[in-house]
Scaffold this motif. Structure first.
Motif, PDB file in Angstrom:
ATOM      1  N   LYS A   2       0.856  -1.184   0.000  1.00  0.00           N
ATOM      2  CA  LYS A   2       0.000   0.000   0.000  1.00  0.00           C
ATOM      3  C   LYS A   2       0.890   1.231   0.000  1.00  0.00           C
ATOM      4  CE  LYS A   2      -3.313  -2.628   2.566  1.00  0.00           C
ATOM      5  NZ  LYS A   2      -3.782  -2.933   3.869  1.00  0.00           N
ATOM      6  N   GLN A   3       1.313   1.612  -1.203  1.00  0.00           N
ATOM      7  CA  GLN A   3       2.212   2.745  -1.357  1.00  0.00           C
ATOM      8  C   GLN A   3       1.823   3.540  -2.591  1.00  0.00           C
ATOM      9  OE1 GLN A   3       6.372   1.841  -1.179  1.00  0.00           O
ATOM     10  NE2 GLN A   3       6.083   0.207   0.305  1.00  0.00           N
ATOM     11  N   GLU A  79      -1.109   5.434  10.542  1.00  0.00           N
ATOM     12  CA  GLU A  79       0.342   5.524  10.444  1.00  0.00           C
ATOM     13  C   GLU A  79       0.776   5.636   8.996  1.00  0.00           C
ATOM     14  OE1 GLU A  79       4.395   3.316  12.011  1.00  0.00           O
ATOM     15  OE2 GLU A  79       2.463   2.368  12.358  1.00  0.00           O
ATOM     16  N   LEU A  80       1.461   6.738   8.689  1.00  0.00           N
ATOM     17  CA  LEU A  80       1.982   6.991   7.361  1.00  0.00           C
ATOM     18  C   LEU A  80       3.487   7.225   7.469  1.00  0.00           C
ATOM     19  CD1 LEU A  80      -0.595   9.650   6.117  1.00  0.00           C
ATOM     20  CD2 LEU A  80      -0.689   7.197   5.774  1.00  0.00           C
ATOM     21  N   LYS A  81       4.235   6.666   6.552  1.00  0.00           N
ATOM     22  CA  LYS A  81       5.675   6.930   6.474  1.00  0.00           C
ATOM     23  C   LYS A  81       5.961   7.427   5.074  1.00  0.00           C
ATOM     24  CE  LYS A  81       6.981   3.308   9.727  1.00  0.00           C
ATOM     25  NZ  LYS A  81       7.722   2.031   9.867  1.00  0.00           N
ATOM     26  N   ALA A  97       3.887   5.344   2.332  1.00  0.00           N
ATOM     27  CA  ALA A  97       3.385   3.999   2.621  1.00  0.00           C
ATOM     28  C   ALA A  97       2.368   4.102   3.742  1.00  0.00           C
ATOM     29  CB  ALA A  97       4.531   3.073   3.023  1.00  0.00           C
ATOM     30  N   PHE A  98       1.352   3.273   3.674  1.00  0.00           N
ATOM     31  CA  PHE A  98       0.245   3.299   4.621  1.00  0.00           C
ATOM     32  C   PHE A  98       0.311   2.099   5.548  1.00  0.00           C
ATOM     33  CE2 PHE A  98      -0.921   5.120   0.547  1.00  0.00           C
ATOM     34  CZ  PHE A  98      -1.317   6.390   0.906  1.00  0.00           C
ATOM     35  N   GLY A  99      -0.306   2.231   6.733  1.00  0.00           N
ATOM     36  CA  GLY A  99      -0.449   1.105   7.645  1.00  0.00           C
ATOM     37  C   GLY A  99       0.846   0.605   8.246  1.00  0.00           C
ATOM     38  N   GLY A 100       1.806   1.491   8.443  1.00  0.00           N
ATOM     39  CA  GLY A 100       3.041   1.094   9.097  1.00  0.00           C
ATOM     40  C   GLY A 100       4.078   0.469   8.192  1.00  0.00           C
ATOM     41  N   GLU A 101       3.758   0.303   6.906  1.00  0.00           N
ATOM     42  CA  GLU A 101       4.746  -0.253   5.980  1.00  0.00           C
ATOM     43  C   GLU A 101       5.899   0.729   5.796  1.00  0.00           C
ATOM     44  OE1 GLU A 101       3.469  -1.713   2.207  1.00  0.00           O
ATOM     45  OE2 GLU A 101       1.683  -2.653   3.030  1.00  0.00           O
ATOM     46  N   THR A 102       7.031   0.216   5.384  1.00  0.00           N
ATOM     47  CA  THR A 102       8.180   1.052   5.051  1.00  0.00           C
ATOM     48  C   THR A 102       8.129   1.356   3.563  1.00  0.00           C
ATOM     49  OG1 THR A 102       9.493   0.037   6.792  1.00  0.00           O
ATOM     50  CG2 THR A 102      10.701   1.169   5.035  1.00  0.00           C
ATOM     51  N   PRO A 103       8.126   2.644   3.194  1.00  0.00           N
ATOM     52  CA  PRO A 103       8.071   2.962   1.766  1.00  0.00           C
ATOM     53  C   PRO A 103       9.339   2.503   1.043  1.00  0.00           C
ATOM     54  CG  PRO A 103       8.224   4.967   3.092  1.00  0.00           C
ATOM     55  CD  PRO A 103       8.175   3.825   4.033  1.00  0.00           C
TER      56      PRO A 103
END
Length: 131
Positions: A2-3, A79-81, A97-103
């Motif tokens: 999810k990016q 949580e957005l990164k 990236a959404f939901g705590g993922e690392t972009p």
């Protein structure tokens, strides 16, 4: 994953302290973190989301069409990164990236014949149909 990639605009405007946004964009390294800060008291757009480099220097704003959506997620605690992706003609591109993922940086796209040899390094993201 999810990016998505988002454009950062307003790079030609100086920062309040006189800092040069274009110069700061040139110092940014693809993959380094960027911060997204809502500006609800912004006199031009109460939905504005400022984008800051890892050094704390503003490089611009998310586009007006994406800022309300991203701002809503930030306000709801989602949580957005985000990372710096590339300098572009209008300013910059960031990867979020959404939901705590690392972009992750997308693969760089090759230049199309009609584009000459320059590439802004951004692929359009796939948007699935609503059905």
């Amino acid at each position: 994953m999810k990016q998505m990639s988002l454009h950062v605009v307003g790079a030609n405007h100086p920062n309040a302290d006189g800092g040069n946004r274009r110069f700061e964009i040139l110092l940014c390294v693809p993959g380094e973190p960027v911060d997204l800060l809502p500006e609800p008291k912004n006199p031009v757009d109460p939905h504005a989301i400022a984008v800051f480099s890892t050094r704390g220097i503003q490089i611009g704003y998310l586009t007006a069409d994406r800022a309300p959506w991203i701002g809503g997620m930030l306000r709801s605690g989602r949580e957005l990164k985000a990372i710096f992706q590339a300098a572009t003609q209008v300013g910059a591109a960031i990867r979020i990236a959404f939901g705590g993922e690392t972009p992750m940086l997308p693969p760089e796209r090759p230049a199309l014949p009609s584009q000459g040899t320059e590439s802004d390094g951004c692929w359009p993201d796939f948007i699935p149909p609503d059905d």
